[in-house]
Design an enzyme around this catalytic site. Structure first.
Site, PDB file in Angstrom:
ATOM      1  N   CYS B  18      -2.460   2.918   1.769  1.00 48.87           N
ATOM      2  CA  CYS B  18      -2.373   1.816   0.817  1.00 48.87           C
ATOM      3  C   CYS B  18      -1.556   0.681   1.418  1.00 48.87           C
ATOM      4  CB  CYS B  18      -1.719   2.289  -0.473  1.00 48.87           C
ATOM      5  SG  CYS B  18      -2.886   3.172  -1.535  1.00 48.87           S
ATOM      6  N   PRO B  19      -1.909  -0.566   1.185  1.00 51.18           N
ATOM      7  CA  PRO B  19      -2.898  -0.999   0.200  1.00 51.18           C
ATOM      8  C   PRO B  19      -4.333  -1.147   0.731  1.00 51.18           C
ATOM      9  CG  PRO B  19      -1.802  -2.923   1.079  1.00 51.18           C
ATOM     10  CD  PRO B  19      -1.213  -1.730   1.794  1.00 51.18           C
TER      11      PRO B  19
END
Lengths: 350, 79
Positions: B18-19
């Site tokens: 992530c992201p």
């Protein structure tokens, strides 16, 4: 009724950008957030590879997304990994205390936000910058450089310190009420904390350490070591993420070890087995070790294993058995005596 | 369920931290229409929080999430 003016807010996930966006929302401006992913962003999830972080009670979250949700605004996350390389490799204004090209970074991000602003029919950009606050890009003398070199000129508004800066176009045109902007300056965080309280923000990310790994001395040291041992300073996303994971040990110039620090990192580094030579401890419980380097001799591999053995359950035994695997060639099994603690030279630790 | 729901677009975001799964989902959704379904397959547990958070603030609906030992799946209806 006039259509509200539209501002793009650079949202880092920290308190200042949250406050700046809120100040604009209070004036009826339509605000949407933009968050840039450089690959060097300090992300809770990168830390969460490790067991100790996964065991923490608080929920893992992306602070930029969380901030946008608190503000009730849209957030657009932009992948700038590739174009950002030129900022890291060739910063016109140089590095800060570590390998942080803060001024060039801000110029680049404002320039990218300016493009996004034009493509999406927004009117101006806001940031949470405060004059006189760290880093270098927020000095009084550098703030105009950001405006000039990014091309945004006076369409960049810094609501938290606007009273300390020349009027911008949104103020002159009465898109925003300058009187309701602020005069924060310097490193004192109390005004921000008081404003957060006024707005009812009880929870917000603490800015200590910044939002970028390039400001971190240990990380910069590993990046510099990587550059020193490659023909080119170019890097991939995997390169810069791996610098965040494991112990990095360079006992000889021609190779480096990445030793997982716990089961979480062993699982994560396991995803790189097809790309790296690696050592798996067979006789005892212990971490996975990746080896980065070419033309490894048998002695190199034995030294690597003797070092890796120090970090497993067999560290105090006479012999630890390893499997050595090479994605390009056949692997084999062998045993080594773990290196005594006093023979692991501090200079090897990157 | 409408006929639009008969087809689910799959997005493989495994091995991305992530992201990046959110960015990949965001970029794919830009090319889709309201009511269409996107199933994002990830390996970073952070996606379990981040994709739903991104959907909430950008007007999309998470229909279901699955989490087993290996993967996470988030099924999103484009808003």
């Amino acid at each position: 009724m006039n259509t509200p003016r539209k501002a793009v807010a650079l949202i880092s996930g920290g308190l200042d950008s949250m406050l700046a966006a809120k100040v604009m929302l209070e004036q009826g401006i339509h605000v949407e957030g933009i968050n840039f992913f450089t690959g060097f962003c300090v992300e809770g999830h990168t830390h969460a590879i490790r067991n100790k972080d996964q065991e923490k009670k608080e929920k893992k979250r992306n602070n930029a997304l969380w901030t946008a949700e608190q503000l009730g605004i849209k957030l657009h996350i932009i992948d700038i990994i590739e174009p950002y390389k030129d900022v890291v490799l060739n910063p016109k204004h140089g590095y800060g205390a570590n390998l942080n090209p803060c001024l060039d970074c801000k110029i680049f991000m404002v320039r990218e936000a300016h493009k996004w602003m034009n493509e999406n029919n927004f009117d101006f950009i806001i940031t949470g910058e405060v004059v006189g606050q760290r880093p270098k890009s927020q000095r009084k003398e550098t703030m105009p450089i950001v405006q000039k070199e990014s091309g945004i000129q006076d369409l960049l508004l810094r609501p938290l310190c606007a009273h300390n800066l020349p009027e911008t176009l949104p103020e002159r045109e009465d898109w925003v009420n300058r009187e309701k902007l602020l005069d924060f300056h310097g490193r004192n965080r109390k005004p921000q904390m008081a404003l957060a309280k006024d707005f009812g923000f009880k929870d917000y990310a603490q800015p200590a350490g910044g939002c970028c790994f390039l400001t971190d001395a240990n990380y910069s040291s590993k990046l510099q070591d990587m550059w020193n041992h490659r023909p080119s300073r170019d890097y991939t996303l995997d390169d810069i993420i791996l610098l965040k994971v494991g112990r990095h040990i360079r006992p000889r110039e021609n190779f480096k070890l990445i030793v997982a620090r716990d089961a979480g990192e062993t699982r994560y580094l396991g995803g790189y087995k097809k790309q790296f030579k690696h050592l798996i401890m067979r006789s005892h419980s212990g971490p996975l070790t990746l080896i980065e380097g070419d033309e490894l001799s048998i002695e190199d591999i034995q030294l690597a294993a003797a070092i890796a053995a120090r970090y497993g359950q067999g560290r105090d035994t006479d012999e630890v058995e390893f499997e050595y695997a090479d994605p390009q060639n056949d692997g084999y099994q062998f045993s080594v005596k773990p290196l005594p603690a006093d023979e692991v030279k501090p200079v090897w630790l990157v | 369920m409408s006929s639009k729901h008969d087809q689910i677009t799959e997005l493989d975001a495994r091995n991305l931290m992530c992201p990046l799964p959110v960015i990949r989902a965001q970029d794919r959704i830009k090319t889709m229409h309201s009511g269409e379904l996107l199933n994002v397959i990830c390996s970073d547990p952070g996606a379990l929080n981040d994709i739903p958070a991104w959907c909430r603030i950008n007007g999309h609906r998470v229909i279901s999430t699955l989490h087993d030992d290996y993967n996470i799946e988030v099924l999103v209806e484009v808003g």
